[in-house]
Scaffold this motif. Structure first.
Motif, PDB file in Angstrom:
ATOM      1  N   ARG A  35     -96.518 -93.775  50.473  1.00 33.66           N
ATOM      2  CA  ARG A  35     -97.198 -93.178  49.322  1.00 33.66           C
ATOM      3  C   ARG A  35     -98.260 -94.136  48.809  1.00 33.66           C
ATOM      4  O   ARG A  35     -98.038 -95.337  48.756  1.00 33.66           O
ATOM      5  N   GLY A  36     -99.380 -93.595  48.427  1.00 35.72           N
ATOM      6  CA  GLY A  36    -100.456 -94.461  47.948  1.00 35.72           C
ATOM      7  C   GLY A  36    -101.396 -94.829  49.086  1.00 35.72           C
ATOM      8  O   GLY A  36    -102.523 -95.248  48.838  1.00 35.72           O
ATOM      9  N   THR A  38    -103.701 -93.488  50.925  1.00 38.51           N
ATOM     10  CA  THR A  38    -104.487 -92.245  50.929  1.00 38.51           C
ATOM     11  C   THR A  38    -105.753 -92.412  51.767  1.00 38.51           C
ATOM     12  O   THR A  38    -106.176 -93.530  52.037  1.00 38.51           O
ATOM     13  N   ASP A 109     -96.469 -86.372  47.389  1.00 34.97           N
ATOM     14  CA  ASP A 109     -96.422 -87.329  46.284  1.00 34.97           C
ATOM     15  C   ASP A 109     -96.912 -86.623  45.022  1.00 34.97           C
ATOM     16  O   ASP A 109     -98.105 -86.371  44.870  1.00 34.97           O
ATOM     17  N   GLU A 111     -97.083 -87.588  42.010  1.00 34.69           N
ATOM     18  CA  GLU A 111     -97.887 -88.405  41.087  1.00 34.69           C
ATOM     19  C   GLU A 111     -99.377 -88.272  41.378  1.00 34.69           C
ATOM     20  O   GLU A 111    -100.195 -88.181  40.472  1.00 34.69           O
ATOM     21  N   THR A 112     -99.707 -88.264  42.661  1.00 38.98           N
ATOM     22  CA  THR A 112    -101.125 -88.213  43.041  1.00 38.98           C
ATOM     23  C   THR A 112    -101.508 -86.842  43.600  1.00 38.98           C
ATOM     24  O   THR A 112    -102.660 -86.649  43.996  1.00 38.98           O
ATOM     25  N   ARG A 113    -100.541 -85.910  43.658  1.00 42.13           N
ATOM     26  CA  ARG A 113    -100.792 -84.580  44.241  1.00 42.13           C
ATOM     27  C   ARG A 113    -101.400 -84.689  45.632  1.00 42.13           C
ATOM     28  O   ARG A 113    -102.436 -84.086  45.922  1.00 42.13           O
ATOM     29  N   THR A 114    -100.759 -85.493  46.482  1.00 35.60           N
ATOM     30  CA  THR A 114    -101.231 -85.646  47.862  1.00 35.60           C
ATOM     31  C   THR A 114    -100.082 -85.367  48.830  1.00 35.60           C
ATOM     32  O   THR A 114     -98.914 -85.495  48.468  1.00 35.60           O
ATOM     33  N   TYR A 121    -101.938 -89.961  53.178  1.00 39.45           N
ATOM     34  CA  TYR A 121    -101.776 -88.957  52.128  1.00 39.45           C
ATOM     35  C   TYR A 121    -103.130 -88.337  51.762  1.00 39.45           C
ATOM     36  O   TYR A 121    -104.124 -89.042  51.617  1.00 39.45           O
ATOM     37  N   GLY A 123    -105.294 -85.264  49.453  1.00 39.38           N
ATOM     38  CA  GLY A 123    -105.342 -84.308  48.354  1.00 39.38           C
ATOM     39  C   GLY A 123    -105.817 -82.953  48.846  1.00 39.38           C
ATOM     40  O   GLY A 123    -106.302 -82.821  49.980  1.00 39.38           O
TER      41      GLY A 123
END
Ligand code: MHQ
Length: 246
Positions: A35-36, A38, A109, A111-114, A121, A123
């Motif tokens: 996660r993160g 991206t 995820d 939190e980031t909508r990904t 990750y 969007g």
């Protein structure tokens, strides 16, 4: 302390979880750690600049792989292979994509909508070239709503199994047999929820119609795409994808 006999429901729970683990494609811990990670702005815009046909084929390819893993999940579920071949196909045709969408919450995820797609990750905007903004948005919203339930792996496994083994699907030949299997899964799921003090979960699950509507929308969008791109033969899509959606 009294010995704990292995009741059938418990064995079924073990089987559902093992089937899920063996076929879920992406490890839960792995997904969490990444996660993160991206896509960069350049990578996103490269996806966005792709011709619609190319992006559709890519996504269809990824969805087909995911569906193949769901088929493997079904085959490993105790009782599924004892259903008639006809009913196995009916349940998979109706439920495989729904299970992919349930499984998506593991790769999402909130939190980031990904969502994890082709190594990183992404969007919703990364899928712009598909030209079905509304569908992608609805799929992301659905993943967001499932994420809020904070499913354990066992819960994802049971929700998937119960999406698949659904005696109210039309065209079943041996509905009673499917209903019996569904009943066993249902009892085992309730026992698990009681044991983990998660009984409240059942009332919070999204209504069945929500999944059905998303899958129907996906099929409609594919139809629209094919009509708008008469130069793209349906044969450009994987056979299993065509069989399920075209
Ligand atoms: C699975 C792995 C997995 C695989 C594919 C309209 C259209 C053609 C596509 C992922 C919608 C775009 C999908 C690929 C997009 C929302 C689709 C394209 C869990 C689900 C997951 C991550 C799928 C999620 C939805 C994706 C990203 O184990």
């Amino acid at each position: 302390m009294s010995p704990c006999p292995r009741v059938p429901a418990e064995q079924l729970t073990q089987n559902v979880l093992a089937s899920h683990r063996a076929t879920c494609q992406l490890g839960a811990e792995d997904l969490r750690l990444r996660r993160g990670d991206t896509f960069t702005r350049e990578e996103v815009s490269a996806y966005q600049r792709q011709p619609a046909a190319e992006m559709w084929q890519r996504c269809a390819g990824r969805i087909t792989e995911a569906v193949q893993h769901v088929v493997e999940f079904a085959k490993r579920l105790r009782g599924f292979m004892e259903l008639s071949q006809h009913d196995q196909i009916v349940l998979l045709k109706a439920g495989a994509m729904e299970v992919v969408l349930v499984r998506m919450c593991r790769a999402f995820d909130a939190e980031t909508r990904t969502v994890f797609f082709e190594g990183k990750y992404a969007g919703a905007e990364l899928f712009r070239a598909l030209g079905c903004h509304e569908l992608v948005g609805s799929i992301f919203d659905f993943a967001q709503s499932l994420s809020a339930l904070r499913f354990s792996e066992s819960e994802v496994a049971f929700v998937s199994a119960l999406v698949l083994v659904n005696a109210s699907r039309p065209w079943l030949q041996e509905q009673g047999k499917v209903a019996r299997l569904q009943g066993h899964l249902d009892i085992a799921f309730r026992l698990l929820l009681r044991r983990t003090q998660r009984e409240g979960l059942l009332a919070r699950l999204p209504p069945r119609g929500r999944l059905r509507a998303l899958c129907w929308q996906h099929i409609q969008q594919l139809g629209t795409f094919l009509r708008q791109h008469p130069g793209v033969p349906p044969a450009a899509f994987p056979p299993l994808y065509r069989e399920l959606f075209a």
